[in-house]
Design an enzyme around this catalytic site. Structure first.
Site, mmCIF file in Angstrom:
data_model
loop_
_atom_site.group_PDB
_atom_site.id
_atom_site.type_symbol
_atom_site.label_atom_id
_atom_site.label_comp_id
_atom_site.label_asym_id
_atom_site.label_seq_id
_atom_site.Cartn_x
_atom_site.Cartn_y
_atom_site.Cartn_z
ATOM 1 N N CYS A 1 -3.042 -2.289 8.637
ATOM 2 C CA CYS A 1 -2.566 -0.980 9.081
ATOM 3 C C CYS A 1 -2.151 -1.049 10.556
ATOM 4 C CB CYS A 1 -3.650 0.078 8.903
ATOM 5 S SG CYS A 1 -4.521 -0.053 7.329
ATOM 6 N N CYS B 1 0.833 -1.205 0.000
ATOM 7 C CA CYS B 1 0.000 0.000 0.000
ATOM 8 C C CYS B 1 0.869 1.256 0.000
ATOM 9 C CB CYS B 1 -0.952 0.008 1.192
ATOM 10 S SG CYS B 1 -0.108 0.016 2.763
HETATM 11 FE FE1 FES Z 1 -1.718 0.297 4.234
HETATM 12 FE FE2 FES Z 1 -3.407 1.485 5.788
HETATM 13 S S1 FES Z 1 -3.708 1.015 3.708
HETATM 14 S S2 FES Z 1 -1.386 0.981 6.221
#
Ligand code: FES
Length: 145
Positions: free
Chosen positions: A103, A33
């Site tokens: 996360c 991400c």
């Molecule tokens: Fe990767 Fe939140 S989307 S840390």
């Protein structure tokens, strides 16, 4: 979708910033991400975490989990801080949507990385602490989520 607590910690994150001459600094990211989290810890001679700050370049859940994680480790011993898992951070935030669980893992790993840095600097071994990884997405397949 998000709990009130998540929204509160996202809108008013606690402990944002840096600690100069921190006892330990840990930086972890998730290449999938692209989010990066850095946690600074100030640990006194008795092994108590006096102060914790963070800088997070990431999604709202990453900001909220860093905020909560830094709140949770303050005043704790190193061993107590090690026991703060991503689950504990999520529970303290009244949960996260399933796609946002990773996360909270960043927060757990960033604390561990900061403790590792502290141990390295002081030439000590912290029982139960594994060497940190800089990219947690490499380990995702081993985790069940
Ligand atoms: Fe990767 Fe939140 S989307 S840390």
């Amino acid at each position: 979708m998000y709990s009130e607590k998540v929204m509160d910690h996202f809108n008013n994150p606690r402990n944002v910033g840096e600690i100069e001459d921190a006892s330990g600094v840990g930086t972890v990211g998730n290449a999938k991400c692209g989010d990066i989290m850095r946690i600074y810890l100030d640990i006194d001679d008795n092994g108590i975490i006096k102060e914790a700050k963070f800088k997070t370049f990431g999604c709202g859940a990453a900001v909220a989990t860093s905020s909560m994680a830094t709140e949770l480790v303050k005043g704790k011993t190193i061993q107590e801080a090690l026991e703060i898992t991503n689950k504990a951070v999520m529970e303290a935030l009244d949960g996260l949507p399933p796609v946002k669980v990773h996360c909270s893992l960043l927060a757990e790993e960033a604390i561990h990385a900061a403790l590792w840095d502290y141990a390295q600097k002081n030439n000590i071994e912290i029982e139960g602490l594994e060497p940190p990884v800089s990219d947690i997405s490499e380990h995702e397949e081993e985790e069940n989520y």
